[in-house]
Design an enzyme around this catalytic site. Structure first.
Site, mmCIF file in Angstrom:
data_model
loop_
_atom_site.group_PDB
_atom_site.id
_atom_site.type_symbol
_atom_site.label_atom_id
_atom_site.label_comp_id
_atom_site.label_asym_id
_atom_site.label_seq_id
_atom_site.Cartn_x
_atom_site.Cartn_y
_atom_site.Cartn_z
ATOM 1 N N SER A 225 0.957 -1.324 0.005
ATOM 2 C CA SER A 225 0.146 0.081 0.145
ATOM 3 C C SER A 225 0.775 1.380 0.149
ATOM 4 O O SER A 225 1.918 1.252 0.585
ATOM 5 C CB SER A 225 -0.853 -0.011 1.113
ATOM 6 O OG SER A 225 -0.189 0.276 2.525
ATOM 7 N N ASP A 226 0.272 2.177 -0.458
ATOM 8 C CA ASP A 226 1.133 3.654 -0.405
ATOM 9 C C ASP A 226 0.889 3.810 1.142
ATOM 10 O O ASP A 226 -0.099 3.478 1.896
ATOM 11 C CB ASP A 226 0.326 4.806 -1.153
ATOM 12 C CG ASP A 226 0.888 6.006 -1.227
ATOM 13 O OD1 ASP A 226 2.114 6.010 -0.279
ATOM 14 O OD2 ASP A 226 0.812 6.661 -2.027
ATOM 15 N N TRP A 227 1.428 4.951 1.802
ATOM 16 C CA TRP A 227 1.448 4.844 3.287
ATOM 17 C C TRP A 227 0.319 5.212 3.799
ATOM 18 O O TRP A 227 -0.359 6.615 3.612
ATOM 19 C CB TRP A 227 2.765 5.879 3.477
ATOM 20 C CG TRP A 227 3.883 5.105 4.014
ATOM 21 C CD1 TRP A 227 4.673 5.473 5.083
ATOM 22 C CD2 TRP A 227 4.497 4.068 3.158
ATOM 23 N NE1 TRP A 227 5.913 4.535 4.949
ATOM 24 C CE2 TRP A 227 5.816 3.762 3.800
ATOM 25 C CE3 TRP A 227 4.400 3.588 1.967
ATOM 26 C CZ2 TRP A 227 6.609 2.900 3.484
ATOM 27 C CZ3 TRP A 227 5.503 2.686 1.486
ATOM 28 C CH2 TRP A 227 6.519 2.242 2.026
#
Length: 807
Positions: A225-227
């Site tokens: 995932s993106d953060w």
């Protein structure tokens, strides 16, 4: 040792909680290890313009590369491969296993704030350059992360926006660069974005992650995932393999329970862990540690500095030139514009790097021409003053350029005491501290007489002192958006008249804020625009030529927010007009990564677009202006003639939805179809220092895509690099023109070279929305052999039967 093919044995050694534990990060930029199976912790680092390390700011010194559009402006897979190799060396030097890049979202709208971090508006150019970058990094045993999947093309409401893209456009345009990069280079990780695509959050998008990426494309890497982009345990069934950051997140025990309840299959968990083990194997974190044979050069090593200078110059683009470029070294130059001294060398946001130095354009030109260059100032370009420049302020403890930063607990106990070259720091992601940060003290020495602008950047309660000055104030949030304290902190400034050396101290009580960007502002008090323009006019009249540097700042080219206009900020247009009216010759240097409006373009003698050229930027600009290195770049985005004059413009969702209503007619495709006015400068445009004659085009249509060969002759007195571009214009008006291939060649003065362009078969197909599969594109149409669509040199018609004849 290599355990490829034996991951199932390791899986059997783990129970379900141990497996799930591995699927959420251990910290902000690192993963858990498991000694029982020989798995070491892995570390990640942002990487589009340099390997910044695991710190959000104040990390180790690292090479600062030209930004993505500047690298892409070279149209050179060889140069992107070399950039990848450089980044891999930086990662090895820092012990980083995965570099979080490249960013391959498209330049759908030039208003998008993060365009500077992506390669281009074209899916083929983006995909091929990304593949070269990935190969360069991964050949050294360092992973890459292809991001942000998918249709993550603007910043407004980026965490929640639902981007609506029709099926054919999604396949033919926005998924295509990911497909090319995966098929041609096999990136070891892929990053799912924040946004939703057609109603489904990217991190939970089963049809795209499981169906397209892992299914159709046969991707064996890891999808993270993106953060903070993972919303729920549903992502584990939807194809996401890893939640970042950690140690907290929506999985953990909730995912263990979901498996026990049958909501998520344990086979899915095993697949996620198997992919993580494969990544660890590839980067040397599984089994015996990998030894790297050589120590990479340091960021300030002469070899690295020369390489970075050459990369930056190669992507610079000559937009116009009446013969004044390259400059003669005997010229007396009036150097004008704040970006000449405060040159913007990198964009804002998570990709910021702590470089060993940042060479301004003024520094670069002065190093070569000495006192032939006189700086005459310029108009204000920022709404928010930038943090203090190293050199204008020095560390009061050790005297080095920069500031002193002390982190303390809320009770005042000291946690760290560090020097920083940059006068700003992100707080809240520091690991290994003895306690939470509650207070921050910034201090710097100023050796200055006269009025200065002093202040701070950051939210919270401040005390600012400088000599007799003592001021207490609170900087409140303005927007209320998530992450404002880091991505859009507010300043507080005042004008102070100093009489000699003074130490400035600013102390912040963070209160309940856990994560914040804080900075110290100190600079000479700015002049009014009228005063600055009058000074510039006087200097221009007394010089042989004026070099005016204009541009954007990290207020416009940054993660977290989009632009509202392509106009240059402040009174920069008025400055150029006034100088051009009096100077014998006027050269404008554009210090921006993205398109800007140039209403004065026809009234100056030359325009050079230099992007955000990295740590050696000033030296690269000087070499390009003087002809020591050729600025042979080509534009990677169309530059519109006016605000709103693009086929895709708005980046503002309505009721949370952003419609990609232009379909496949994005960028030059829409301009060429008449869906927007012709741009001022077309995608692919760039003059370099050559003059070119095209002749004798030949096309071989026997394979899956044409092979086009053309003879190019350099009519100039300089050796120059030409980029031959081939476009296909389908006869079907519903299909846009598209770049199908390109090739570069360096040709000596008066010489001729045969340049062969291998077109890409993936551009000769269309997505059949009724059958939900690829179908062949009708061959009827035209091949356009060009230097950008604004300079088509040869045309050849392709008949329905595949025969070719000159149009």
């Amino acid at each position: 040792m290599s355990l490829v093919g034996d991951y199932d044995e390791l899986l059997r050694a783990l129970d379900l909680p141990a497996k799930v534990r591995l699927l959420t990060g251990a910290s902000f930029a690192a993963l858990h290890g498991d000694p029982a199976i020989g798995l070491a912790p892995m570390t990640f680092s942002d990487g589009p313009t340099g390997v910044k390390g695991q710190s959000m700011s104040g990390g180790p010194l690292a090479c600062l590369l030209p930004n993505a559009t500047a690298l892409a402006g070279t149209w050179s897979e060889e140069l992107l491969l070399a950039a990848g190799e450089l980044l891999a060396g930086e990662a090895v030097r820092q012990g980083v296993h995965v570099v979080l890049g490249p960013t391959i979202n498209l330049h759908r709208s030039p208003l998008a704030g993060r365009v500077f971090e992506s390669f281009s508006e074209d899916p083929l150019l983006t995909g091929k350059l990304a593949a070269a970058y990935i190969k360069g990094v991964q050949k050294r045993g360092v992973g890459t992360s292809l991001k942000h999947f998918v249709a993550n093309d603007a910043e407004t409401e980026r965490q929640t926006v639902d981007n609506r893209v029709d099926e054919a456009t999604l396949r033919e345009v926005y998924l295509l660069p990911f497909e090319i990069a995966i098929e041609d280079a096999d990136p070891w990780t892929l990053m799912a974005a924040y946004n939703a695509i057609n109603g489904v959050t990217a991190t939970e998008h089963d049809a795209l992650l499981n169906g397209v990426v892992k299914g159709e494309l046969g991707y064996h890497g890891l999808i993270m995932s993106d953060w903070f982009a993972t919303r729920s345990v549903a992502a584990a069934a939807g194809g996401l393999d890893l939640v970042m950051p950690g140690p907290y997140g929506p999985w953990g025990q909730a995912l263990v329970d979901a498996v026990a309840e049958g909501a998520v299959a344990e086979e899915a968990i095993d697949d996620h862990v198997r992919r993580l083990l494969r990544l660890a194997d590839r980067v040397g974190a599984l089994g015996s540690p990998r030894a790297h044979p050589e120590d990479p050069p340091a960021p300030d090593d002469p070899q690295r500095r020369a390489q970075l200078r050459d990369m930056a110059a190669a992507g610079m683009t000559v937009l116009t030139n009446d013969g004044v470029l390259p400059l003669g070294s005997e010229n007396r130059i009036a150097l004008i514009g704040v970006p000449a001294t405060d040159t913007v060398l990198l964009g804002g946001g998570s990709s910021m790097v702590t470089a060993p130095h940042q060479v301004s354009i003024a520094d670069g030109l002065t190093a070569v021409l000495g006192d032939r260059v006189r700086f005459a100032g310029g108009v204000e370009v920022r709404t928010t003053p930038a943090p203090a420049r190293a050199g204008f302020v020095t560390d009061p403890v050790d005297g080095r350029p920069g500031i002193r930063v002390r982190l303390m607990t809320g009770d005042g106990d000291e946690l760290t005491d560090d020097h920083m070259a940059d006068a700003q720091r992100i707080i809240g992601f520091d690991s290994g501290l003895a306690g939470p940060v509650g207070r921050v003290r910034l201090s710097a020495r100023l050796d200055h007489k006269g009025p200065v602008q002093l202040g701070v950047l950051g939210l919270g309660s401040w005390v600012l002192t400088a000599g007799a000055l003592h001021e207490e104030f609170v900087v409140e949030p303005l927007t209320g958006i998530p992450g404002e304290a880091i991505l859009a902190p507010r300043p507080h400034t005042l004008i102070v008249d100093l009489d000699g050396p003074v130490v400035v101290e600013a102390e912040l009580d963070l209160g309940r804020t856990e994560h914040a960007l804080v900075g110290l502002i100190a600079r000479p008090a700015p002049k009014t625009d009228e005063e600055a323009i009058a000074d510039a006019v006087r200097a221009a009249r007394g010089a042989d030529l004026a070099v005016v540097v204009v541009g954007l700042t990290d207020e416009q080219e940054t993660e977290s927010r989009d632009k509202t206009t392509l106009a240059l900020p402040g009174a920069q247009d008025a400055l150029v007009e006034a100088v051009a009216a009096v100077a014998p010759r006027t050269v404008v240097v554009v210090n921006s990564a993205t398109p800007v409006l140039l209403p004065w373009a026809d009234r100056v003698d030359a325009i050079l677009a230099v992007g955000l050229p990295g740590q050696e930027g000033g030296h690269a600009v000087a070499a390009a202006l003087l002809g020591d290195l050729e600025p042979a770049g080509r534009l990677v985005s169309s530059w519109p003639i006016a605000d709103g004059a693009g086929p895709a413009w708005s980046v503002t969702p309505e009721a949370g939805v952003l419609e990609y209503a232009e379909g496949p007619f994005v960028g030059y495709r829409g301009h060429a179809a008449g869906r927007a006015p012709a741009p001022r400068y077309w995608f692919g445009h760039g003059l370099g220092y050559g003059r070119w004659e095209y002749a004798d085009a030949r096309a071989d249509l026997a394979g899956p895509a044409p092979r086009v060969t053309v003879a190019v002759r350099n009519l100039a007195t300089h050796t120059s690099r030409e980029v031959v571009q081939v476009y296909f214009q389908p006869a079907d008006a519903g299909q846009p023109v598209r770049l199908v291939g390109w090739a570069g060649a360096e040709v000596g003065p008066g010489a001729t070279a045969d340049v062969t362009v291998e077109c890409d078969a993936r551009l000769w197909r269309r997505w059949d929305t009724s059958a939900h599969r690829w179908a062949d594109l009708d061959l009827a149409g035209e091949l356009l052999i060009a230097r950008g669509l604004g300079d088509i040199r040869l045309r050849a018609a392709v008949e329905p039967n595949g025969n070719l004849h000159r149009a």
